[in-house]
Write an enzyme that holds these catalytic residues in place. Sequence first.
Site, mmCIF file in Angstrom:
data_model
loop_
_atom_site.group_PDB
_atom_site.id
_atom_site.type_symbol
_atom_site.label_atom_id
_atom_site.label_comp_id
_atom_site.label_asym_id
_atom_site.label_seq_id
_atom_site.Cartn_x
_atom_site.Cartn_y
_atom_site.Cartn_z
ATOM 1 C CG ASN A 9 -7.051 4.103 1.649
ATOM 2 O OD1 ASN A 9 -8.170 4.504 1.986
ATOM 3 N ND2 ASN A 9 -5.995 4.899 1.536
ATOM 4 C CE LYS A 11 -5.956 6.358 -1.754
ATOM 5 N NZ LYS A 11 -4.844 7.014 -2.429
ATOM 6 C CG HIS A 94 -3.314 7.873 3.293
ATOM 7 N ND1 HIS A 94 -3.191 8.826 2.303
ATOM 8 C CD2 HIS A 94 -3.253 6.667 2.662
ATOM 9 C CE1 HIS A 94 -3.070 8.205 1.131
ATOM 10 N NE2 HIS A 94 -3.112 6.896 1.326
ATOM 11 C CD GLU A 96 -4.746 10.213 -0.709
ATOM 12 O OE1 GLU A 96 -5.785 9.808 -0.157
ATOM 13 O OE2 GLU A 96 -4.246 9.654 -1.706
ATOM 14 C CD GLU A 165 -0.093 3.949 1.389
ATOM 15 O OE1 GLU A 165 -0.719 3.073 0.806
ATOM 16 O OE2 GLU A 165 -0.596 5.035 1.737
ATOM 17 N N GLY A 171 -1.460 6.541 -6.473
ATOM 18 C CA GLY A 171 -2.427 6.955 -7.479
ATOM 19 C C GLY A 171 -1.807 7.456 -8.768
ATOM 20 C CB SER A 210 0.810 2.520 -8.375
ATOM 21 O OG SER A 210 0.376 3.867 -8.470
HETATM 22 P P1 PGA Z 1 -3.043 3.581 -4.819
HETATM 23 O O1 PGA Z 1 -3.248 4.173 -3.334
HETATM 24 O O2 PGA Z 1 -2.997 2.095 -4.690
HETATM 25 O O3 PGA Z 1 -4.226 4.081 -5.589
HETATM 26 O O4 PGA Z 1 -1.737 4.145 -5.319
HETATM 27 C C1 PGA Z 1 -2.626 3.596 -2.221
HETATM 28 C C2 PGA Z 1 -2.943 4.381 -0.978
HETATM 29 O O5 PGA Z 1 -3.020 5.625 -1.041
HETATM 30 O O6 PGA Z 1 -3.136 3.797 0.107
#
Ligand code: PGA
Length: 247
Positions: A9, A11, A94, A96, A165, A171, A210
Amino acid sequence: MRQALIAGNWKMNGSLAANAALLTALREQSQSLHCELAVCAPAPYLFQLQSLLAGSSINWGAQDLSVHEAGAYTGEVSASMLQDFACRYVIVGHSERRAMHAETSELVALKAARALSAGLVPIVCVGETLAERESGQTAVVVEQQLSPVLDKLGSQLAGIVIAYEPVWAIGTGKTATPEMAQEVHELIRARLAQCDNAAAAVVRLLYGGSMKPDNARQLLAMPDIDGGLIGGAALKAADFLAIAQAA
Ligand code: PGA
């Protein structure tokens, strides 16, 4: 039985030059992998993904889609447009987007249905915040996020991917332990089985938050973790490939 899926992903990251370097490296080094590899990029780069990945074993997709089919929806991207660029996947719900664009689980369910009707595989994201985990609400939150999707999709459930998630792990460098992640994955699979036993056996449940080369192997060794949705580590070919090798 369930082939592992390692999906990137990106982003809101990338540029034509950086993507070309990353995709070329992935393409060159993904031949001997035993898992499926996919990258989900910002919509303007879908044409580039199609050009650089066509004929390879790597699939591609988008990070969101409109719930509408077509029309006066400025800024939106439709399922049929994703189809035009031969996308296989689209991320929906997601955290976000839930947090910053006020997406509800009902809207996420409609988006998942829209994706399926265009022949795309929705990667439906669920997960609790830190406050929700600390107050013992993880199972309730995941159930609330999942149930509109399960109700809406009915007999089409086998066509989706679900990503667990935990918001507090995205992140942040904090990962759920393999046991913590497995516990939620098991719960999700049991919930799927209540709706459709056959689908529960085939739907891939990804862990995201992460996931890195140094923790991927233990997470992916858990019985109900069928892959990863990778953010930060998907932007570096070496890290993304190392996670894929662990799968
Ligand atoms: P990350 O993000 O691996 O940077 O924690 C995962 C995601 O948001 O899909």
